[in-house]
Design a protein around this motif. Structure first.
Motif, PDB file in Angstrom:
ATOM      1  N   SER A 249       0.839  -1.201   0.000  1.00 55.05           N
ATOM      2  CA  SER A 249       0.000   0.000   0.000  1.00 55.05           C
ATOM      3  C   SER A 249       0.873   1.249   0.000  1.00 55.05           C
ATOM      4  CB  SER A 249      -0.900   0.016   1.238  1.00 55.05           C
ATOM      5  OG  SER A 249      -1.722  -1.121   1.293  1.00 55.05           O
ATOM      6  N   GLY A 250       0.376   2.290  -0.688  1.00 50.60           N
ATOM      7  CA  GLY A 250       1.091   3.556  -0.702  1.00 50.60           C
ATOM      8  C   GLY A 250       1.348   4.045  -2.115  1.00 50.60           C
ATOM      9  N   PRO A 251       2.035   5.181  -2.237  1.00 51.40           N
ATOM     10  CA  PRO A 251       2.293   5.753  -3.564  1.00 51.40           C
ATOM     11  C   PRO A 251       3.262   4.933  -4.397  1.00 51.40           C
ATOM     12  CG  PRO A 251       3.426   7.000  -1.851  1.00 51.40           C
ATOM     13  CD  PRO A 251       2.522   6.041  -1.151  1.00 51.40           C
ATOM     14  N   GLU A 252       4.108   4.125  -3.758  1.00 49.82           N
ATOM     15  CA  GLU A 252       4.954   3.165  -4.439  1.00 49.82           C
ATOM     16  C   GLU A 252       5.257   2.042  -3.457  1.00 49.82           C
ATOM     17  OE1 GLU A 252       6.853   5.602  -2.002  1.00 49.82           O
ATOM     18  OE2 GLU A 252       6.790   6.521  -3.979  1.00 49.82           O
ATOM     19  N   THR A 253       5.734   0.927  -3.964  1.00 49.39           N
ATOM     20  CA  THR A 253       6.137  -0.136  -3.051  1.00 49.39           C
ATOM     21  C   THR A 253       7.266   0.379  -2.172  1.00 49.39           C
ATOM     22  OG1 THR A 253       5.577  -1.784  -4.728  1.00 49.39           O
ATOM     23  CG2 THR A 253       6.965  -2.512  -2.902  1.00 49.39           C
ATOM     24  N   PRO A 254       7.159   0.281  -0.848  1.00 44.79           N
ATOM     25  CA  PRO A 254       8.230   0.782   0.021  1.00 44.79           C
ATOM     26  C   PRO A 254       9.578   0.178  -0.376  1.00 44.79           C
ATOM     27  CG  PRO A 254       6.301   0.207   1.318  1.00 44.79           C
ATOM     28  CD  PRO A 254       6.039  -0.277  -0.073  1.00 44.79           C
TER      29      PRO A 254
END
Length: 315
Positions: A249-254
């Protein structure tokens, strides 16, 4: 010596920087021994039935026969495809050199140990980091009529030149690849990576794993005095676990999660990505990808909700 140049490739200035690095390397070892994604996969002209998958296959094929990798990384938001490639290379014993002109350092707590990159895993798996954080010196003989903007631009270009030359010399001194030991499969173990962008952390996924009768491994590098040492432990555990469950989850893969996805893929681990609210990237001639094609095709299953996670855990 076969060298892979890993870099963010979505903007012209990123590609130009990587091309400058590849050109300098080619002058030392020959262009046939340097691989530059996008350029050497001929991405803009490539025609394939499923173009994103074909690009992934071409990059992965080259990753499997490397002597060294040099990865360009800048800023707190690291490219997840590059991080995945770093993890893949490290897991098969390819020495990785990191190259940055970032002037910031990072820490996991306010007064924590300084890190070159936001996740200690990036630094932990690398053999060497080339970090040139300062502008080049002011010109002693500025060009007549040049503005202070031009002078500032020249100092940045000088910084880049120094960093490129230093990185080229360093990558040629990396040791030979060292085959990694065969992963020790730990029956019933699931390694779970939460997302720093998600309010629930890893708790929901961890509970599901335990409820399905699995043993659980969680990352340890985020809450210890020596995050680099614990990062190596996380890396090893993720490669040994039969299953790897990552919240992307999030703006990109951590970045650390992306690195572990690459390492798990290279180690033969079954990988699932929990992605309850996916976003897609689109490029000419390419099928829609869930943000980054290297992550999309490295992962074996995308799970959109907790019921899908439960089902995957019973397979």
């Amino acid at each position: 010596m076969s060298i892979y140049v890993a870099h963010r490739l979505f903007a012209a200035h990123d590609r130009a920087l990587a091309a400058a690095l590849a050109e300098r390397l080619a002058k030392k070892v020959g262009s046939e021994r340097v691989f530059l994604p996008f350029c050497d996969t001929d991405e803009e002209e490539l025609v394939a039935e499923v173009k994103g998958r074909r690009l992934f296959e071409l990059d992965r094929e080259r990753l499997g026969r490397l002597d060294a990798m040099i990865a360009i990384l800048h800023g707190p938001s690291l490219d997840d495809g590059v991080c995945m490639e770093i993890g893949y290379a490290a897991a098969i014993g390819v020495p990785v050199l990191l190259f940055t002109t970032d002037f910031q350092t990072y820490s996991l707590t306010k007064n924590g140990a300084p890190l070159d990159f936001p996740d200690p895993l990036i630094q932990a798996v690398a053999r060497h980091t080339i970090r040139i954080p300062h502008l080049g010196p002011p010109s002693s003989s500025p060009q007549k009529g040049a503005t202070h903007y031009a002078a500032f631009g020249a100092r940045n270009l000088s910084q880049i030149d120094t960093a490129l030359d230093t990185a080229v010399d360093a990558v040629l001194e990396l040791p030979s690849p060292c085959p990694q030991p065969t992963p020790r499969r730990r029956d019933g173990l699931v390694y779970v990576e939460g997302s720093p962008y998600a309010a629930w952390g890893h708790d929901r996924l961890a509970r599901l794993c335990l409820g399905a009768g699995h043993r659980l491994a969680l990352p340890r590098r985020f809450a210890v005095a020596d995050p680099i040492a614990e990062a190596i432990g996380d890396f090893t555990t993720a490669c040994d676990a039969p299953r790897f469950l990552a919240d992307v989850s999030g703006p990109e893969t951590p970045p650390g999660t992306a690195l572990l996805i690459g390492a798990a893929l290279a180690s033969g681990v079954r990988i699932a990505a929990f992605h309850p609210r996916p976003t897609y990237t689109h490029a000419s001639g390419r099928e829609p990808n869930q943000r980054n094609l290297m992550i999309q095709y490295a992962v074996h299953a995308y799970l959109a909700d907790l019921e899908a996670v439960r089902a995957w855990l019973t397979l």
